[in-house]
Each structure stands twice: as structure tokens, then as C-alpha cells.
Scaffold this motif. Structure first.
Motif, PDB file in Angstrom:
ATOM      1  N   SER A 143       0.825  -1.199   0.000  1.00 56.60           N
ATOM      2  CA  SER A 143       0.000   0.000   0.000  1.00 56.60           C
ATOM      3  C   SER A 143       0.864   1.256   0.000  1.00 56.60           C
ATOM      4  N   LEU A 144       0.426   2.245  -0.784  1.00 56.86           N
ATOM      5  CA  LEU A 144       1.092   3.545  -0.802  1.00 56.86           C
ATOM      6  C   LEU A 144       0.378   4.552   0.089  1.00 56.86           C
ATOM      7  N   ALA A 145      -0.532   4.062   0.943  1.00 57.08           N
ATOM      8  CA  ALA A 145      -1.143   4.950   1.922  1.00 57.08           C
ATOM      9  C   ALA A 145      -0.106   5.445   2.926  1.00 57.08           C
ATOM     10  N   ALA A 146       0.977   4.698   3.069  1.00 56.36           N
ATOM     11  CA  ALA A 146       2.137   5.099   3.874  1.00 56.36           C
ATOM     12  C   ALA A 146       3.389   4.752   3.084  1.00 56.36           C
TER      13      ALA A 146
ATOM     14  N   VAL B 226       2.636  -5.221  -6.671  1.00 53.61           N
ATOM     15  CA  VAL B 226       1.494  -4.372  -7.005  1.00 53.61           C
ATOM     16  C   VAL B 226       1.392  -3.282  -5.939  1.00 53.61           C
ATOM     17  N   LEU B 227       1.704  -2.051  -6.332  1.00 56.54           N
ATOM     18  CA  LEU B 227       1.583  -0.910  -5.424  1.00 56.54           C
ATOM     19  C   LEU B 227       0.134  -0.431  -5.474  1.00 56.54           C
ATOM     20  N   THR B 228      -0.571  -0.569  -4.361  1.00 57.40           N
ATOM     21  CA  THR B 228      -1.984  -0.233  -4.306  1.00 57.40           C
ATOM     22  C   THR B 228      -2.197   1.161  -3.701  1.00 57.40           C
ATOM     23  N   LYS B 229      -3.423   1.652  -3.841  1.00 53.85           N
ATOM     24  CA  LYS B 229      -3.833   2.941  -3.258  1.00 53.85           C
ATOM     25  C   LYS B 229      -2.940   4.087  -3.727  1.00 53.85           C
ATOM     26  N   ALA B 230      -2.579   4.049  -5.020  1.00 49.57           N
ATOM     27  CA  ALA B 230      -1.725   5.102  -5.577  1.00 49.57           C
ATOM     28  C   ALA B 230      -2.397   6.466  -5.521  1.00 49.57           C
TER      29      ALA B 230
END
Length: 222
Positions: A125-128, A152-156
Motif C-alpha cells: 500500500s502507498l497509503a504510507a 502491485v503498489l496499491t492505493k496510488a
């Protein structure tokens, strides 16, 4: 045998197009036996843990034969191919790949999470800010499985520096492809679907909150 699309227990088996196992009559092997694939969605019972099997489009519950149940070191997991005699699992077929982790409290033990997968989607997650050490641990599990890892980088959509973070992760991921995705604005989903081609099976690996359920729903169109 598995056909169609199955999503369960954070495990996505995709079968599209006229692949060998899809929508064709089951070929019987030996006398009274047929191949099928475990989806691992059923609860256990007193006579050994029943497992849900999929034969063509028809799911059924099956229990392991005595010798198979007694082999605690190699229990059936999601993705296993087995031979059935009626509703009795008589043997497990050899695994091509094994997605496993160390069992809690046992330094030398391995806990197999899924078998016979082609891709391991490592969700971050890219939330942080991504943790390089955590990514290394997840990638080690993915590479050890024998399947192809895809980061897979999510929450871009929650990151203002998503592109630069992708470049940093790509340097650490080495040979693993790195995709930038968002289920909110849809970026990267088409590229991810390109990795999930006909006849390929993928497992999702990531921490709680990485966006596994949201990504599965987006891929399934729900």
C-alpha cells in the motif's frame, strides 16, 4: 478440475478462453477416480477436514483417505490437484509451486498457503511510505514459491509521490515487475489484467490493509 473464475481465501484462480481444463468433460484416471482442484473454502469435521473441490462447474465436499489425513506434514491446501474416488480424496498430485511461510512458534516448520500458482501478487500500500525491509521479506516468500512475483503498489491515489515511490520499489524488486494501481481511479488495472492471462493462477500476498479485497473486487468487476 478448475474452470471459470474462483475467488476465495485471498486466492484467485482465473480460467479464460478455450484452455485445456475449461468446460471439457473430465477425463477419468484409473478406476473410479477423477482429478479436481481444492478451493480450500470448507470447514473441518470430525472425520478429518473436509475440503471443497471443484470438478468442472460442480463444487463438492470431500474428505481425505486415512493415509492422506495421517500425513500432517503435507495437508491439502488451496490450489492442490487431487484424485477423487467418489467424494474421497485418495491422493494429492505433485505440486508445481508452493507458496509457504514459517509456522508460528516453530523455527524449522513451513506452512504452505497455496499450491500450483503461476503468479504471486505482492501487494504494498502507498497509503504510507513502503518499508524496504518488509518488501524484501514478502519478495523472499514469493520467489521461494517457484512462481513469478509481481509487486502491485496499491492505493496510488493516496500518494502524491506515487511515481517516484514506484521507481524506488522497482530498484529494490530487481527482476519482479512493479505495477502502480488504484481501485479508485482505475490506474494500472488493465496492465495487471495483462499478467493474469488465460490459464494463469495468481495468489495475493500482503499485509492487512494492503487492499487485497478491493483489488480482487475490482478485477472481478464487482
Amino acid at each position: 478440475m478448475a474452470c471459470g473464475q474462483r475467488i476465495g481465501a485471498r486466492f484467485c484462480a482465473r480460467r479464460r478462453g478455450p484452455v485445456r481444463t475449461a468446460r471439457k468433460p473430465l477425463r477419468r484416471i484409473g478406476r473410479g477416480t477423477l482429478p479436481c482442484r481444492s478451493t480450500g473454502l470448507a470447514k473441518g469435521g470430525a472425520a478429518g477436514p473436509p475440503r471443497r473441490r471443484r470438478t468442472g462447474r460442480r463444487p463438492l465436499l470431500a474428505t481425505g483417505a486415512g493415509d492422506l489425513r495421517a500425513t500432517a506434514a503435507t495437508p491439502l491446501v488451496t490450489g492442490d490437484w487431487v484424485l477423487l474416488d467418489g467424494d474421497l480424496v485418495v491422493t494429492r498430485l505433485p505440486r508445481r509451486t508452493e507458496l509457504a511461510r514459517g509456522a508460528a512458534g516453530r523455527a524449522a516448520a513451513r506452512q504452505v498457503l497455496a499450491a500450483n500458482v503461476d503468479l504471486v501478487l505482492v501487494l504494498v500500500s502507498l497509503a504510507a511510505a513502503p518499508s524496504p525491509a518488509r518488501l524484501d521479506r514478502l519478495l523472499a516468500v514469493a520467489w521461494d514459491s517457484g512462481a513469478q512475483p509481481v509487486v502491485v503498489l496499491t492505493k496510488a491515489d493516496l500518494s502524491r509521490t506515487a511515481d517516484s515511490e514506484r521507481e524506488e520499489v522497482a530498484e529494490a524488486a530487481l527482476a519482479a515487475p512493479v505495477l502502480l494501481t488504484s481501485t479508485v481511479d482505475g490506474r494500472g488495472l488493465a496492465q495487471l489484467r495483462g499478467h493474469l492471462g488465460p490459464g494463469r493462477t495468481a495468489a495475493l500476498l500482503g499485509l492487512s490493509g494492503a487492499g487485497k479485497s478491493s483489488l480482487l473486487n475490482a478485477l472481478a468487476g464487482t
